[in-house]
Design an enzyme around this catalytic site. Structure first.
Site, PDB file in Angstrom:
ATOM      1  N   LYS A  90      17.416  88.372 -30.567  1.00 56.62           N
ATOM      2  CA  LYS A  90      17.562  87.693 -29.269  1.00 56.62           C
ATOM      3  C   LYS A  90      18.612  86.593 -29.429  1.00 56.62           C
ATOM      4  CE  LYS A  90      14.331  86.184 -25.675  1.00 56.62           C
ATOM      5  NZ  LYS A  90      12.982  85.651 -25.477  1.00 56.62           N
TER       6      LYS A  90
HETATM    7  C1  E4P Z   1      12.107  85.338 -22.082  1.00 55.61           C
HETATM    8  O1  E4P Z   1      12.322  86.084 -22.985  1.00 55.61           O
HETATM    9  C2  E4P Z   1      11.428  84.057 -22.210  1.00 55.61           C
HETATM   10  O2  E4P Z   1      10.699  84.085 -23.420  1.00 55.61           O
HETATM   11  C3  E4P Z   1      10.420  83.772 -21.132  1.00 55.61           C
HETATM   12  O3  E4P Z   1      10.212  84.862 -20.273  1.00 55.61           O
HETATM   13  C4  E4P Z   1      10.557  82.459 -20.492  1.00 55.61           C
HETATM   14  O4  E4P Z   1       9.524  82.295 -19.557  1.00 55.61           O
HETATM   15  P1  E4P Z   1       9.138  80.864 -18.973  1.00 55.61           P
HETATM   16  O5  E4P Z   1      10.213  80.435 -18.044  1.00 55.61           O
HETATM   17  O6  E4P Z   1       7.837  81.101 -18.262  1.00 55.61           O
HETATM   18  O7  E4P Z   1       9.010  79.941 -20.153  1.00 55.61           O
END
Ligand code: E4P
Length: 218
Positions: A87
């Site tokens: 990622k």
């Molecule tokens: C995406 O990969 C992130 O880990 C995540 O969906 C962020 O979500 P949030 O805005 O609820 O923290």
């Protein structure tokens, strides 16, 4: 549409896996910190533990923000397990790194995407997944779902292979709307997935069926 769970909590991942409808896991540094995982060895062990539970892709986020650092970290992360997807944040060096990884056949998830232009760059660099954040856009009074629809449309126009992984999904309507506009994947907490089970007519209907059965069967 694939269902990913957005957590680093092993119990939640196990529960989601046992449901039989889980396709993968996404994590981020905040989610790892929430579980109290620190130090490279522990982080790597935790990713391995996640990979051992889930049948599907597991996104592990790099901490480095420079090209060389992202490459080094990503190449180490993929040694943990073949399920690991690197990622990478949507920054200039991140795009360069995604291009490098894609040429090497290393799968990537381009994260922190908030505009169609960013999604276009991720696809051109060859990202496996692009992660537009719905909830965080909603939080600042921009329509997160509209972004998902825009990206799905743009990718279709050019037949990009990058999968739209709708992230920051906060409730069941986000998930349903993602399915309506054709997102390839959603990632969300387990309670959003289990929330799909709920309907009062299911509950009252089941109670009536069981009561009627009991009337004649004791
Ligand atoms: C995406 O990969 C992130 O880990 C995540 O969906 C962020 O979500 P949030 O805005 O609820 O923290």
């Amino acid at each position: 549409m694939k269902f990913f769970i957005d957590t680093a909590n092993l119990n939640e991942i196990r529960e989601a896996q046992e449901l039989g409808i889980l396709d993968g896991v996404t994590t981020n540094p905040s989610l790892m910190a929430k579980e109290g995982i620190s130090g490279k060895n522990n982080v790597f062990k935790h990713y391995k533990a996640i990979c051992d539970i889930v049948d599907g892709d597991v996104s592990a986020e790099v901490i480095a923000t420079d090209y060389k650092g992202i490459i080094e970290e990503g190449e180490e992360l993929i040694t943990i397990d073949p399920k690991i997807v690197v990622k990478v944040p949507m920054i200039k060096d991140g795009i360069k790194a995604i291009k490098y990884f894609s040429q090497k056949g290393i799968r990537t998830n381009c994260t922190l995407v908030f505009s169609p232009g960013q999604a276009l760059l991720a696809a051109k660099a060859g990202a496996t997944y692009v992660s537009p954040f719905i909830g965080r856009l909603d939080d600042i009074s921009q329509d997160g779902m509209e972004l998902i629809a825009q990206i799905v449309g743009i990718y279709r126009n050019y037949d990009y292979q990058t999968e739209v992984l709708a992230a920051s999904v906060r409730h069941t309507m986000h998930l349903i709307n993602c399915a309506e506009v054709g997102a390839d994947v959603v990632t969300c907490p387990l309670n959003v997935i289990t929330g799909l089970l709920n309907h009062p007519l299911t509950d009252s209907g089941l109670a009536k069926f069981l009561a009627d059965h009991k009337k004649v069967n004791g």
